[in-house]
Design an enzyme around this catalytic site. Structure first.
Site: not given
Length: 1296
Positions: A560, A691, A963
């Protein structure tokens, strides 16, 4: 300041209103009750790891696919992806009687077999039948055409029964609760996975893997129960007006309680399930044999080890179950809007437990936040939500009401996803009209929610086919065959010599316990336990020691990004304004406009629109007087030094205001003129366009105080804004500048603006579509951000690159940010060409022309460098070539690695949207992309898991390091999951590190490699030990002798078990050293391990035979006569052959411990294991004393018949020495130094691509279509000639 300075300009009345609610009925009748049955995971290849268990957390499985068809017989249902098959069964009285008779005749052993394989129990007691008449269903789940999982489930029928009728009403007994309902409402509507609504008074259903499947009469198949998302349109949500209490209760029976229930089994249940494991059943059998032979001491030792192993396993399993339950279980109170049918008020508010929510309920969101307990669609008001549980990005996002339009609800649509609230996410604050709290309609509950799907992947991860474990079962099977052969041989030979039947049977059964060592599981467990302790000392905790061995085979690591490779968020590095079509020098000192009036005035005069764009083009807002939002927006805004203000009212009431936000310079004395007056320099943000990842931009419409005109400012990718800007405003060298900073690893964004026509009014502004105004911009300049790596990232990446371990970044972040971080940390080298896959286009633009899709990959640094792929839709057209460019790239990828390069010449980057399209439209191309792809951005949690599975499908042993909770599925699906967090992800991950960076990854791999080599050594040691002892006993059986009890005890407990227990103390090399480029083998059935075992057994048996027959040539030899005392010994087993075999075998077990205790490159030298070395030296001394000059007590204890001459006894020592030297020469010389050098340096390069070995039902694909100029193609041809490959004119791939 803005509002205070000029109220008539800026204060606007609250506009709009709550939508008019319509009425819609939707519910489902279903009875409650748990489904009985079990599940078993079975590889298609015959192995010995088939097992059954009751419904609950287990290994194996994947998310259920929707059922859609039924075969002609009506007893089989397949999903769209052929994931699940349903087979109907009903009870057969004849089979049931025959089954229980067989169980009785086999003393319950057959029932034990049924426990291991529940489907066999189903076959034995039920007969096949159509699904429409079935009472049980066998669910067969196929996974990657390699595994099959079997689930046996009960089919339930649920009906709402009318028990009492009064005045047109009926009293229904639903779940034991009386409910008064009108008769016309007894038929309740529910939704299934095919998107259609059904109405029924009763349902047939079963539960499998936390999902409910309901029988559909129309399609004659079982379909999965779904939420409101499958059939409603956007406007339908606004028509919903909530449920009555009665409707909610009935619907709760359909959908069950709104909770993600994690079963925690009792200690006794776990204990029984563990004891019934096949290995422990075999140990129990061995104990019975030993007790029958009065072999108590070793039996007690095995019992102690077994009790320790069972206790440890039960405690760890229960601890993991409790930890997962604590992590995912929540209990909250929510406010629902309750519909009132008869009364003055049409609705009332009521507080209920969150577990009582059902799809269709309307909930009111607390103004100051809550944790969502369901998936919901926002109907009114705004909500500020932290979705880090799903995305891994700790970025609060603003949710807006779903548009009231007649369009199908598409959750992935950019305009809709901003309206969906997800279970487990935190609502930080809501904003609403007056006293009307923000409202949302419940979309999904329980395991149907997004969080429920994540937990489901934890409970039912994909089956992992680990080669070492599969081969270990096969090897045990081979040992069992040897044991059976020995059993038959000894039984026949003893019977021919007229031995007692009971004694013959007992001795023959004893051979089985010798050939298959009962201490093998305990010995293997001890080695992994030592590795687990070493990891704990460096802050890495493992909840599943089995995975430690698996991590030793890792050849691919997925990382990640945010929080794993990098720190959270981006930092502002600099800005490049543009003035008069010229790029200004980069400005790297911030803030741009500080407290100094002179500095602020100068900056505003020179770059007014650039500063206004930076200060206003964002989605920031205040929460508890703290500014929150996207970290990138926050860094950009803070670098201006401006001030953002909101109206002076409660934050929760700031919904749909005319001017919700105002920005101004921090130096308050700056003035601007307008309409003959001077005003403070303030800019109001009138409207925001959020966005969009598809549009690659966001924009805001603003108005400066004192001005009547509106301006629009836009921020987004430079390429997109350049295409939307006037060419005369874009500098000539902008592309080179962007390329320069991108290669440096910076995230580059652009700003642009344009004035809107002066005739636009505020009302028109709010009705505009973004496509109308996001055009004809004036280009303003560039923003440069840096995503700072964690300190340990680059060294770890370099270390893994040096070890030739494939590394992949999979993130939910922007693809350009991911690429820049990959370059900065070294995951992608500066020499590599990075090809980004683009959305497919229809060939010739005609979808009815029989043509397929064109897939293209473009070099992100060079737009004319394009790989173009074409897929034909004609299924009957033969094709010998498939994606030629991809194959060439993958070939060069393997060639580069074989030459020792840490990187291939090119790699791929793609987004989650492209992944989804490839997964659906062209899965074969996806597999080829995965083979050499490195960067995957905007990936959802499910897509991360799919990536791991695709890598596994092409032969990789995959580790995943993350995580966040969004990584849970991938962490669980990977061969080795490593979590850097102690939150949600740690519950799904076998490894959890308390470190802050990825330095734990090479440590886990190194420890795993050492543990794997240790397991190999222990397994080979135990195999050769058992075969050596088997040979000893077979030899002595030929004269009706055997080893004595204490000889067995000394060999089994001291020489074998104690030595094996110390194997694991040899640790991995120092962390300062590089990882070896060649991982250890994971296959016990590879030629080298088999050759090693065979050679060693032959040597051992040779020396056994040498001493067994050699002792007979001495003049003092006396033949052994069975049943008569030998010399002065009362024992019926003591003889000179017994002495010879025991003496040489005692040394052989020590030699095996030395030979199989391998050191470099994956472990330290055996000399570093001081306890093992000391133990082996003491064993050698004891062996020498026992063979040459045993004290009287030792000779009596071991019941040794010692030869009379010392010189003859000393001959044992040179024989043992020669034995050792020969074994050492074969293992360390022939096997390790000569034969192993022929192994490929990178095993995974040579692994055959499983995905392409059996291509069936694949849509053929044509070769590539040229997409570039002849010069481009010629450059590619020249490069191919350099690589020694023939050029292909149909291949288009350019080089930097």
């Amino acid at each position: 300041m803005f509002a205070r300075a000029c109220p008539k300009h800026w204060r606007g009345a609250e506009s709009g209103g709550r939508p008019v609610a319509g009425r819609r009925k939707s519910a489902l009748i279903r009875g409650e009750g748990k489904c009985l049955g079990g599940a078993e995971a079975v590889p298609l290849e015959p192995t010995w790891n088939e097992a059954g268990a009751e419904e609950g957390p287990r290994s194996g499985g994947r998310r259920d696919s929707d059922m859609s068809s039924v075969d002609a017989a009506g007893n089989r249902t397949r999903g769209e992806d052929s994931d699940l098959e349903f087979h109907g069964y009903r009870r057969s009285t004849c089979r049931l009687l025959a089954s229980w008779t067989s169980i009785f005749l086999t003393a319950g052993l057959l029932r034990l077999l049924y426990h291991w394989f529940p489907r066999l129990h189903l076959f034995a007691t039920h007969a096949p039948c159509p699904l429409s008449a079935a009472t049980k269903v066998l669910v067969v789940e196929s996974f990657q055409k390699k595994f099959k999982n079997y689930y046996v489930k009960d089919i339930k029928t649920s009906v709402v029964h009318g028990l009492k009728k009064e005045a047109g009403e009926c009293l229904d007994d639903v779940g034991g609760t009386p409910i008064h309902r009108k008769r016309k409402e007894r038929k309740i509507k529910f939704y299934l996975s095919d998107g259609a609504a059904r109405v029924s008074e009763s349902i047939r259903h079963f539960n499998c893997k936390k999902q409910c499947y309901i029988w559909d009469e129309d399609s004659e198949s079982f379909l999965k129960l779904s939420g409101l998302d499958v059939a409603l349109r956007n406007a339908d949500f606004h028509r919903l007006d909530g449920l009555t209490e009665q409707e909610q209760t009935l619907r709760q029976i359909a959908y069950g309680p709104n909770e993600i229930a994690i079963p925690v089994q009792s200690v006794w249940t776990l204990l029984i399930l563990e004891v019934l494991n096949p290995f422990y059943v075999f140990q129990f059998f061995s104990l019975m044999v030993w007790v029958s032979e009065n072999y108590y001491y070793y039996a007690i030792a095995i019992v102690i080890m077994s009790v320790f192993g069972v206790t440890t396993s039960v405690i760890q399993t229960r601890r993991n179950q409790k930890k997962l339950r604590r992590t995912v279980t929540s209990s909250d109170v929510v406010t629902v809007i309750r519909k009132v049918e008869d009364g003055e008020e049409k609705e009332v508010k009521e507080e209920i437990l969150a577990k009582n929510l059902v799809p269709g309920d309307i909930i009111a969101l607390h103004p100051y936040g809550c944790t969502l307990s369901c998936d919901a669609v926002l109907l009114s008001g705004n909500a500020i939500v932290n979705e880090s549980m799903l995305t891994g990005e700790s970025v609060p996002v603003t949710k807006v009401p779903i548009p009231n339009e007649e369009r199908k609800f598409e959750e992935k649509d950019d305009n809709i996803k901003h309206s969906v609230l997800f279970c487990g996410t935190k609502v930080l604050q809501t904003r609403f009209y007056g006293t009307e709290w923000a409202r949302a309609v419940v979309l999904r509950t329980g395991f149907l929610t997004t969080k429920g799907q994540i937990v489901q992947t934890i409970l039912y991860p994909p089956p992992v086919d680990y080669l070492f474990e599969r081969d270990s079962y096969k090897f045990v099977f081979v040992l069992s065959l040897i044991a059976v052969a020995g059993f038959i041989y000894s039984a026949i030979t003893k019977a021919l010599r007229g031995k007692d039947v009971s004694d013959t049977a007992l001795k023959a059964l004893d051979l089985i316990t010798i050939a298959v060592p009962p201490a093998l599981p305990a010995a293997m467990t001890v080695g992994k336990m030592y590795a687990q302790r070493r990891l704990e000392k460096i802050g890495i905790f493992c909840i599943n020691p089995r995975i430690i061995n698996v991590s030793g085979s890792v050849d691919c690591v997925c990382f990640d990004k945010t929080g794993t490779l990098t720190e959270d968020g981006l930092d502002m590095w600099g800005v490049i304004p543009i003035k008069d079509k010229e790029m200004q020098p980069p400005i790297t000192e911030f803030p741009l406009c500080g407290e100094s009036t002179g500095k602020g005035t100068k900056m505003i005069e020179e770059n007014e629109h650039f500063l206004v764009a930076m200060a206003s083009c964002h989605s920031l807002t205040y929460l508890d007087r703290s500014l929150i939002g996207d970290p990138l927006d926050l860094k950009m805004y803070e670098s201006t030094g401006w001030v953002l203000e909101e109206p002076e009212m409660s934050e929760t009431a700031q919904y749909d205001l005319l001017i919700p936000l105002v920005v101004r310079p921090s130096c308050e004395h700056l003035l601007t003129s307008g309409e003959g007056q001077e005003y403070p320099f303030e800019v109001g943000i009138i409207r925001q366009f959020h966005f969009s990842s598809q549009l690659q931009r966001m924009s805001v419409i603003t108005r400066k105080l004192g001005s009547r005109n509106f301006n629009i400012y836009c921020k987004g990718s430079p390429e997109m804004l350049i295409s939307l800007s006037k060419p005369e405003t874009v500098p000539d060298g902008i592309s080179k500048t962007m390329e320069y900073y991108t290669k440096k690893g910076y995230r580059v964004l652009a700003l642009a603006w344009r004035p809107l026509p002066p005739e636009f009014t505020v009302v028109q502004i709010h009705r505009l579509k973004r496509e109308q105004v996001e055009t004809e911009f004036e280009f303003l300049g560039l923003l440069l951000f840096e995503n700072r790596l964690k300190k340990g990232t680059a060294p770890v990446i370099a270390k893994l690159n040096k070890a030739k371990i494939k590394q992949i970044m999979v993130t939910g972040d922007n693809i350009l940010t991911a690429i820049s971080v990959a370059h900065e940390c070294g995951l992608v080298s500066s020499q590599q060409r990075v090809y980004q896959l683009e959305p497919p286009t229809l060939m010739n633009g005609d979808c009815n022309a029989g043509k397929g899709l064109i897939w293209a990959a473009k070099n992100i640094f060079k737009e004319d460098d394009v790989i173009q792929l074409r897929q034909e839709a004609k299924e009957n057209e033969p094709s010998n070539q498939f994606h030629d460019s991809i194959d060439k790239i993958n070939d060069s990828f393997e060639v580069d690695l074989e030459k020792g390069k840490s990187h291939s010449s090119c790699t791929y980057a793609l987004t989650g949207a492209i992944w989804a399209e490839l997964k659906t439209q062209n899965p074969m191309l996806l597999k080829k992309i995965v083979k050499s792809g490195s960067i995957y951005a905007r990936m959802s949690p499910v897509q991360k898991q799919q990536l791991v599975q695709e890598l596994q499908a092409i032969g990789h042993c995959v580790a995943m390091c993350g995580d966040g909770a969004n990584d849970c599925g991938a962490l669980k699906a990977a061969h080795a999951g490593i979590s850097l967090s102690e939150a949600e992800s740690s519950a799904a991950s076998p490894f959890t590190s308390n470190g802050e960076d990825i330095s734990c990854v090479p440590q886990v791999i190194s420890e795993g490699r050492a543990a794997l080599v240790t397991s190999f050594g222990i397994f080979k040691f135990m195999a050769v030990y058992s075969l050596t002892q088997f040979a000893s006993v077979i030899l002595l059986y030929s004269i009706d002798s055997n080893l004595t009890d204490f000889q067995f005890l000394y060999i089994d407990l001291i020489l074998a078990t104690f030595s094996a227990s110390l194997f694991g103390l040899t640790g991995p090399p120092s962390s300062k050293k590089s990882l070896a480029t060649r991982p250890p083998s994971a296959s016990l059935f590879a030629p080298l391990p088999i050759a090693s075992i065979i050679f060693q057994v032959i040597i051992m048996m040779g020396f056994h035979s040498l001493l067994y027959f050699g002792v007979r040539i001495f003049p003092w030899y006396i033949p052994f006569v069975s049943g008569k005392p030998f010399l002065n010994f009362n024992n019926e087993l003591s003889c000179y052959e017994n002495y010879a075999v025991f003496s040489i075998s005692s040394f052989q077990y020590v030699w095996m411990a030395v030979i199989f205790s391998r050191g470099a490159p994956h472990r330290k030298s055996i000399l570093s294991n001081r306890k093992l070395v000391l133990a082996l030296l003491l064993m050698c001394i004891v062996n020498v004393v026992a063979s040459v000059t045993p004290p009287v007590w030792m000779a009596n204890l071991l019941e040794l018949v010692v030869p009379p001459n010392l010189s003859d006894r000393l001959l044992i020592l040179p024989c043992a020495a020669v034995n050792f030297m020969l074994c050492l020469l074969v293992e360390w010389g022939l096997i390790e130094k000569i034969l192993e050098r022929g192994r490929p340096k990178m095993l995974w390069i040579k692994r055959k691509d499983i995905s392409f070995s059996k291509q069936s039902n694949v849509i053929p694909c044509k070769t590539l279509v040229p997409s570039s100029s002849p010069e481009t193609t010629q450059r590619h041809s020249d490069k191919e000639k350099e690589l020694g490959k023939p050029s292909n004119p149909a291949t288009t791939m350019t080089h930097l």
